[in-house]
Design an enzyme around this catalytic site. Structure first.
Site, PDB file in Angstrom:
ATOM      1  N   SER A 226     -26.880  32.367  -5.712  1.00 43.50           N
ATOM      2  CA  SER A 226     -26.565  32.405  -7.146  1.00 43.50           C
ATOM      3  C   SER A 226     -27.826  32.601  -7.972  1.00 43.50           C
ATOM      4  O   SER A 226     -28.907  32.132  -7.597  1.00 43.50           O
ATOM      5  CB  SER A 226     -25.906  31.078  -7.549  1.00 43.50           C
ATOM      6  OG  SER A 226     -25.776  31.021  -8.957  1.00 43.50           O
TER       7      SER A 226
ATOM      8  N   GLY B 115     -15.087  29.224   3.524  1.00 42.80           N
ATOM      9  CA  GLY B 115     -14.612  29.041   2.145  1.00 42.80           C
ATOM     10  C   GLY B 115     -13.711  30.168   1.676  1.00 42.80           C
ATOM     11  O   GLY B 115     -13.855  30.676   0.571  1.00 42.80           O
ATOM     12  N   ALA B 116     -12.753  30.540   2.529  1.00 41.73           N
ATOM     13  CA  ALA B 116     -11.879  31.675   2.192  1.00 41.73           C
ATOM     14  C   ALA B 116     -10.601  31.243   1.477  1.00 41.73           C
ATOM     15  O   ALA B 116      -9.798  32.089   1.096  1.00 41.73           O
ATOM     16  CB  ALA B 116     -11.527  32.439   3.465  1.00 41.73           C
TER      17      ALA B 116
ATOM     18  N   ILE C  79     -13.965  33.445  -4.639  1.00 43.73           N
ATOM     19  CA  ILE C  79     -14.638  34.656  -4.156  1.00 43.73           C
ATOM     20  C   ILE C  79     -14.309  34.909  -2.677  1.00 43.73           C
ATOM     21  O   ILE C  79     -14.024  36.040  -2.268  1.00 43.73           O
ATOM     22  CB  ILE C  79     -16.166  34.507  -4.365  1.00 43.73           C
ATOM     23  CG1 ILE C  79     -16.471  34.439  -5.867  1.00 43.73           C
ATOM     24  CG2 ILE C  79     -16.937  35.636  -3.708  1.00 43.73           C
ATOM     25  CD1 ILE C  79     -17.802  33.801  -6.225  1.00 43.73           C
TER      26      ILE C  79
ATOM     27  N   TYR D 163     -27.766  21.833  -7.114  1.00 42.58           N
ATOM     28  CA  TYR D 163     -27.056  23.092  -6.839  1.00 42.58           C
ATOM     29  C   TYR D 163     -28.030  24.267  -6.836  1.00 42.58           C
ATOM     30  O   TYR D 163     -28.044  25.098  -5.924  1.00 42.58           O
ATOM     31  CB  TYR D 163     -25.957  23.311  -7.890  1.00 42.58           C
ATOM     32  CG  TYR D 163     -25.261  24.637  -7.742  1.00 42.58           C
ATOM     33  CD1 TYR D 163     -24.428  24.896  -6.653  1.00 42.58           C
ATOM     34  CD2 TYR D 163     -25.445  25.661  -8.677  1.00 42.58           C
ATOM     35  CE1 TYR D 163     -23.797  26.123  -6.500  1.00 42.58           C
ATOM     36  CE2 TYR D 163     -24.823  26.885  -8.533  1.00 42.58           C
ATOM     37  CZ  TYR D 163     -24.000  27.114  -7.446  1.00 42.58           C
ATOM     38  OH  TYR D 163     -23.378  28.339  -7.295  1.00 42.58           O
TER      39      TYR D 163
HETATM   40  N1  LIG Z   1     -17.935  31.125  -9.369  1.00 46.02           N
HETATM   41  C1  LIG Z   1     -19.130  31.531  -9.768  1.00 46.02           C
HETATM   42  O1  LIG Z   1     -19.343  31.902 -10.946  1.00 46.02           O
HETATM   43  C2  LIG Z   1     -20.280  31.572  -8.805  1.00 46.02           C
HETATM   44  C3  LIG Z   1     -21.516  32.057  -9.267  1.00 46.02           C
HETATM   45  C4  LIG Z   1     -22.577  32.117  -8.370  1.00 46.02           C
HETATM   46  C5  LIG Z   1     -22.401  31.736  -7.045  1.00 46.02           C
HETATM   47  N2  LIG Z   1     -21.184  31.256  -6.631  1.00 46.02           N
HETATM   48  C6  LIG Z   1     -21.045  30.869  -5.220  1.00 46.02           C
HETATM   49  O2  LIG Z   1     -19.903  31.468  -4.673  1.00 46.02           O
HETATM   50  C7  LIG Z   1     -19.435  30.698  -3.553  1.00 46.02           C
HETATM   51  C8  LIG Z   1     -17.932  30.551  -3.623  1.00 46.02           C
HETATM   52  O3  LIG Z   1     -17.617  29.829  -4.802  1.00 46.02           O
HETATM   53  P1  LIG Z   1     -16.290  30.049  -5.648  1.00 46.02           P
HETATM   54  O4  LIG Z   1     -16.714  30.281  -7.045  1.00 46.02           O
HETATM   55  O5  LIG Z   1     -15.382  31.018  -4.990  1.00 46.02           O
HETATM   56  O6  LIG Z   1     -15.718  28.550  -5.596  1.00 46.02           O
HETATM   57  P2  LIG Z   1     -14.300  27.929  -5.177  1.00 46.02           P
HETATM   58  O7  LIG Z   1     -13.183  28.692  -5.810  1.00 46.02           O
HETATM   59  O8  LIG Z   1     -14.434  26.476  -5.490  1.00 46.02           O
HETATM   60  O9  LIG Z   1     -14.256  28.152  -3.586  1.00 46.02           O
HETATM   61  C9  LIG Z   1     -15.115  27.420  -2.741  1.00 46.02           C
HETATM   62  C10 LIG Z   1     -14.630  27.544  -1.317  1.00 46.02           C
HETATM   63  O10 LIG Z   1     -15.484  26.726  -0.483  1.00 46.02           O
HETATM   64  C11 LIG Z   1     -14.679  25.783   0.226  1.00 46.02           C
HETATM   65  N3  LIG Z   1     -15.393  24.522   0.426  1.00 46.02           N
HETATM   66  C12 LIG Z   1     -16.060  23.801  -0.503  1.00 46.02           C
HETATM   67  N4  LIG Z   1     -16.557  22.678   0.049  1.00 46.02           N
HETATM   68  C13 LIG Z   1     -16.199  22.681   1.355  1.00 46.02           C
HETATM   69  C14 LIG Z   1     -16.387  21.797   2.441  1.00 46.02           C
HETATM   70  N5  LIG Z   1     -17.056  20.643   2.314  1.00 46.02           N
HETATM   71  N6  LIG Z   1     -15.865  22.123   3.642  1.00 46.02           N
HETATM   72  C15 LIG Z   1     -15.176  23.274   3.801  1.00 46.02           C
HETATM   73  N7  LIG Z   1     -14.955  24.158   2.808  1.00 46.02           N
HETATM   74  C16 LIG Z   1     -15.452  23.867   1.598  1.00 46.02           C
HETATM   75  C17 LIG Z   1     -13.444  25.587  -0.645  1.00 46.02           C
HETATM   76  O11 LIG Z   1     -12.371  25.044   0.094  1.00 46.02           O
HETATM   77  P3  LIG Z   1     -11.083  24.377  -0.647  1.00 46.02           P
HETATM   78  O12 LIG Z   1     -10.167  25.518  -1.002  1.00 46.02           O
HETATM   79  O13 LIG Z   1     -10.519  23.471   0.384  1.00 46.02           O
HETATM   80  O14 LIG Z   1     -11.599  23.652  -1.866  1.00 46.02           O
HETATM   81  C18 LIG Z   1     -13.217  27.017  -1.117  1.00 46.02           C
HETATM   82  O15 LIG Z   1     -12.568  27.751  -0.096  1.00 46.02           O
HETATM   83  C19 LIG Z   1     -20.219  29.383  -3.599  1.00 46.02           C
HETATM   84  O16 LIG Z   1     -21.214  29.400  -2.609  1.00 46.02           O
HETATM   85  C20 LIG Z   1     -20.853  29.370  -4.992  1.00 46.02           C
HETATM   86  O17 LIG Z   1     -22.087  28.688  -5.004  1.00 46.02           O
HETATM   87  C21 LIG Z   1     -20.119  31.166  -7.475  1.00 46.02           C
END
Ligand SMILES: NC(=O)c1ccc[n+]([C@@H]2O[C@H](COP(=O)([O-])OP(=O)(O)OC[C@H]3O[C@@H](n4cnc5c(N)ncnc54)[C@H](OP(=O)(O)O)[C@@H]3O)[C@@H](O)[C@H]2O)c1
Length: 284
Positions: free
Chosen positions: A141, A11-12, A16, A166
């Site tokens: 989370s 998920g790069a 994050i 979630y």
């Molecule tokens: N944002 C927050 O406030 C928050 C808080 C607590 C925990 N988190 C955790 O942080 C982590 C990263 O989240 P983020 O906030 O950075 O979200 P984000 O911007 O939506 O990034 C998610 C990443 O995961 C990839 N991904 C999602 N589904 C996938 C799949 N089926 N196959 C392959 N890749 C997939 C996405 O790819 P694409 O670019 O192709 O979509 C993207 O690179 C998650 O585990 C989330 O639960 C986030």
């Protein structure tokens, strides 16, 4: 400055994970990432090489909600790399308002957020064992605190609500870190989970209902930047903390206690057995 050999992050391509990979590329000689969109992957690789000067960047494509793709990615990595020092399991989703099953029959959020990281860790274990200081970093989370652990409803079988699903999947991340830390300590493996903070990312932006609400909240100024949100991840992945701590849960680079349900050895063991049975065919 100490440099490490090889890191892999899921998920790069956004949020994050995207912020973190730039730091990984400065500290690790080789960086591998996973993506599901070839254009995003190519752009990221190009930008990483330009910004960090690191030319040893490679990627593998696949949909991490599918165990067949997760498995194919791991076998590709094993074929082309001789060892792995750091595995960062970051990709995650907040699922849709309606319960959705993947073509393999798993609930989407559970499959992406827990089962795929579980399978990936198992499949890459032989490669991690070749490292002197292997570590796994899992992005969980604080949302895990919303739910009670329920083995019978991990995939929303009895009652499905996107946020609950979630929350449970993020509890699974902590329970998995705890159990893997225990089971794999003879391999020198260190496994820790973290909360990144409330971070302004693309998270939940593509859904409806509750997802839109969360996405709206994320635009609010009290959410931190992706770079700030990546700090604890980068701390665990690139400092000695990540090879000293084991089975811990961190927030703002400090160990904190997760909820009672996420800290239960009994839940951790049950989740392990349940998950292993689901992916067994991919491990034989
Ligand atoms: N944002 C927050 O406030 C928050 C808080 C607590 C925990 N988190 C955790 O942080 C982590 C990263 O989240 P983020 O906030 O950075 O979200 P984000 O911007 O939506 O990034 C998610 C990443 O995961 C990839 N991904 C999602 N589904 C996938 C799949 N089926 N196959 C392959 N890749 C997939 C996405 O790819 P694409 O670019 O192709 O979509 C993207 O690179 C998650 O585990 C989330 O639960 C986030």
């Amino acid at each position: 400055m100490q440099t490490y050999q090889t890191a892999l992050i899921t998920g790069a391509t956004s949020g994050i994970g995207r912020a973190a990979i730039f730091e990984l590329a400065k500290k690790y000689e080789k960086v591998i990432f996973t993506a599901r969109d070839i254009q995003k992957a190519e752009l990221l690789k190009e930008e990483l090489e330009k910004v960090t000067g690191n030319k040893a960047i490679s990627y593998y494509l696949g949909d991490l909600s599918l165990m067949k793709d997760t498995s194919a990615i791991c076998h590709g990595v094993i074929r082309e790399h001789s060892s792995l020092d750091c595995l960062v399991l970051n990709a995650g989703i907040l699922g849709s308002d309606q319960r959705q099953l993947t073509e393999e029959g798993f609930e989407q959020t559970f499959a992406t957020n827990h089962l795929s990281p579980f399978l990936m860790s198992h499949l890459l274990l032989p490669l991690l064992r070749k490292s002197e200081t292997p570590r796994i970093v899992i992005v969980s989370s604080e949302a895990h605190r919303i739910s009670r652990f329920d083995l019978m409803n991990l995939q929303g079988e009895r009652k499905y609500r996107a946020l609950n699903s979630y929350s449970l999947s993020k509890m699974c991340n902590i329970l998995f870190a705890k159990e893997a830390a225990e089971r794999w300590q003879d391999d020198r493996m260190k496994v820790n989970a973290l909360h990144p903070g409330g971070v302004r990312t693309n998270f939940g932006k593509n859904g409806g209902g509750v997802l839109r609400t969360v996405a709206f909240l994320m635009a609010k100024p009290f959410f931190i930047s992706a770079e700030q949100g990546a700090e604890t991840l980068v701390y665990l992945a690139t400092t000695d903390a990540g090879v000293k701590l084991n089975g811990q849960y961190l927030k703002k680079k400090k160990v904190i206690q997760p909820s009672g349900d996420a800290n239960s050895a009994d839940n951790a063991q049950k989740l392990w057995d349940y998950s292993l049975a689901l992916v067994k065919s991919k491990l034989d």
